[in-house]
Design a protein around this motif. Sequence first.
Motif, PDB file in Angstrom:
ATOM      1  N   GLU A 271       0.837  -1.785  -0.390  1.00  0.00           N
ATOM      2  CA  GLU A 271      -0.215   0.101  -0.137  1.00  0.00           C
ATOM      3  C   GLU A 271       1.061   1.262  -0.052  1.00  0.00           C
ATOM      4  OE1 GLU A 271      -3.677   1.593   2.882  1.00  0.00           O
ATOM      5  OE2 GLU A 271      -2.573  -0.218   3.465  1.00  0.00           O
ATOM      6  N   LEU A 272       1.744   1.331   1.415  1.00  0.00           N
ATOM      7  CA  LEU A 272       3.284   2.676   0.581  1.00  0.00           C
ATOM      8  C   LEU A 272       3.757   2.323  -0.315  1.00  0.00           C
ATOM      9  CD1 LEU A 272       4.160   1.858   4.418  1.00  0.00           C
ATOM     10  CD2 LEU A 272       2.475   3.949   3.328  1.00  0.00           C
ATOM     11  N   LYS A 273       4.131   1.543  -1.061  1.00  0.00           N
ATOM     12  CA  LYS A 273       4.513   1.421  -2.283  1.00  0.00           C
ATOM     13  C   LYS A 273       3.903   2.081  -3.124  1.00  0.00           C
ATOM     14  CE  LYS A 273       6.761  -1.601  -5.891  1.00  0.00           C
ATOM     15  NZ  LYS A 273       7.787  -2.568  -6.780  1.00  0.00           N
ATOM     16  N   GLN A 274       2.473   1.225  -2.919  1.00  0.00           N
ATOM     17  CA  GLN A 274       1.681   2.467  -4.444  1.00  0.00           C
ATOM     18  C   GLN A 274       1.490   3.385  -4.605  1.00  0.00           C
ATOM     19  OE1 GLN A 274       1.940   0.522  -7.309  1.00  0.00           O
ATOM     20  NE2 GLN A 274       2.334  -1.613  -6.297  1.00  0.00           N
ATOM     21  N   GLY A 275       1.226   4.083  -3.436  1.00  0.00           N
ATOM     22  CA  GLY A 275       1.102   5.024  -2.413  1.00  0.00           C
ATOM     23  C   GLY A 275       1.984   6.302  -2.642  1.00  0.00           C
ATOM     24  N   ALA A 276       2.968   5.900  -1.844  1.00  0.00           N
ATOM     25  CA  ALA A 276       3.971   7.153  -2.488  1.00  0.00           C
ATOM     26  C   ALA A 276       4.884   6.532  -2.648  1.00  0.00           C
ATOM     27  CB  ALA A 276       4.673   6.671  -0.413  1.00  0.00           C
ATOM     28  N   ILE A 277       6.006   5.429  -3.681  1.00  0.00           N
ATOM     29  CA  ILE A 277       7.171   4.821  -3.716  1.00  0.00           C
ATOM     30  C   ILE A 277       6.967   5.279  -5.422  1.00  0.00           C
ATOM     31  CG2 ILE A 277       9.074   3.096  -4.197  1.00  0.00           C
ATOM     32  CD1 ILE A 277       8.932   5.211  -2.158  1.00  0.00           C
ATOM     33  N   VAL A 278       5.559   4.825  -5.677  1.00  0.00           N
ATOM     34  CA  VAL A 278       5.099   4.545  -7.185  1.00  0.00           C
ATOM     35  C   VAL A 278       4.960   6.043  -8.078  1.00  0.00           C
ATOM     36  CG1 VAL A 278       3.515   3.603  -8.695  1.00  0.00           C
ATOM     37  CG2 VAL A 278       4.802   2.373  -7.327  1.00  0.00           C
ATOM     38  N   PRO A 279       4.255   6.825  -7.331  1.00  0.00           N
ATOM     39  CA  PRO A 279       4.239   7.738  -8.084  1.00  0.00           C
ATOM     40  C   PRO A 279       5.266   8.983  -7.485  1.00  0.00           C
ATOM     41  CG  PRO A 279       2.595   7.780  -6.538  1.00  0.00           C
ATOM     42  CD  PRO A 279       3.187   6.709  -5.669  1.00  0.00           C
ATOM     43  N   MET A 280       5.819   9.185  -6.645  1.00  0.00           N
ATOM     44  CA  MET A 280       7.381   9.880  -6.790  1.00  0.00           C
ATOM     45  C   MET A 280       8.340   9.563  -7.912  1.00  0.00           C
ATOM     46  SD  MET A 280       8.059  11.538  -4.189  1.00  0.00           S
ATOM     47  CE  MET A 280       9.627  12.141  -3.673  1.00  0.00           C
TER      48      MET A 280
END
Length: 248
Positions: free
Chosen positions: A44-53
Amino acid sequence: SGLVGSEMCIRDSNYTGIQPETIELLSLNRFNDSKAFYEEHKEELKQGAIVPMRQMVLDLSDLLCDIDELMDTNPTYIVSRIRRDTRRTKSKLLYRENLWVMFRRNKFEYPLAPTYWFEFKPEGYAYGLGMWGKPAQMDEVRKLILKEPDRWLEAASCVKKAGLKYNTDEFYKKDKAPDAPEELKKYLNAKYFEFSVWKKDLSRIASTKIIDELRKVIKTSAPMYQILIEAYDNAFNEGIINADYYKR
């Protein structure tokens, strides 16, 4: 090498935004400071934060490569991680609630190069352009300011038009160029250079508005980057900086 070739310099508009619930989850993850909690919410953190960055990097890479063909635009390497490296820090918290991306040349091949950056945290977001390095490296900037004062002042004007403030707050007590015009002194006596802005409206990073904002900032402030990278290259070519910096 983290350096990426021209195949990365393609406009990609896949930025999906960093939503309020993701920022809240990052804060909760830091508050819990628990590997179990992190593992449970990792995807969830990856898709919500890392991926958009990483999508942000792709959206800006064509412009960054136009400004400097040596710019590292590999999303995997230049976006920060949620898990902190606590080996050399006083704080032993395992996770961070802020994330950032550093737009610069590969840091191992070109250490201490000038940098564009973007960062967000629960209180807001920031971005800017700066260069931090050795005193001898900053001397090269001073040489360029004294050699081409009009070019420097025009670049400083461009940075202001981009919406960035001159936020350097460390200066030499002894005047580095006593005979220079007064309007140049705040730059000539600086220990580093930072042009940045801090904003509280996190709704802008939830949509592609932030991409448009950053593209405008980077494009408008490019003349300042060109001066800083020219000074950097002079220092690099003179051996003031070398690729062994991070191996010491």
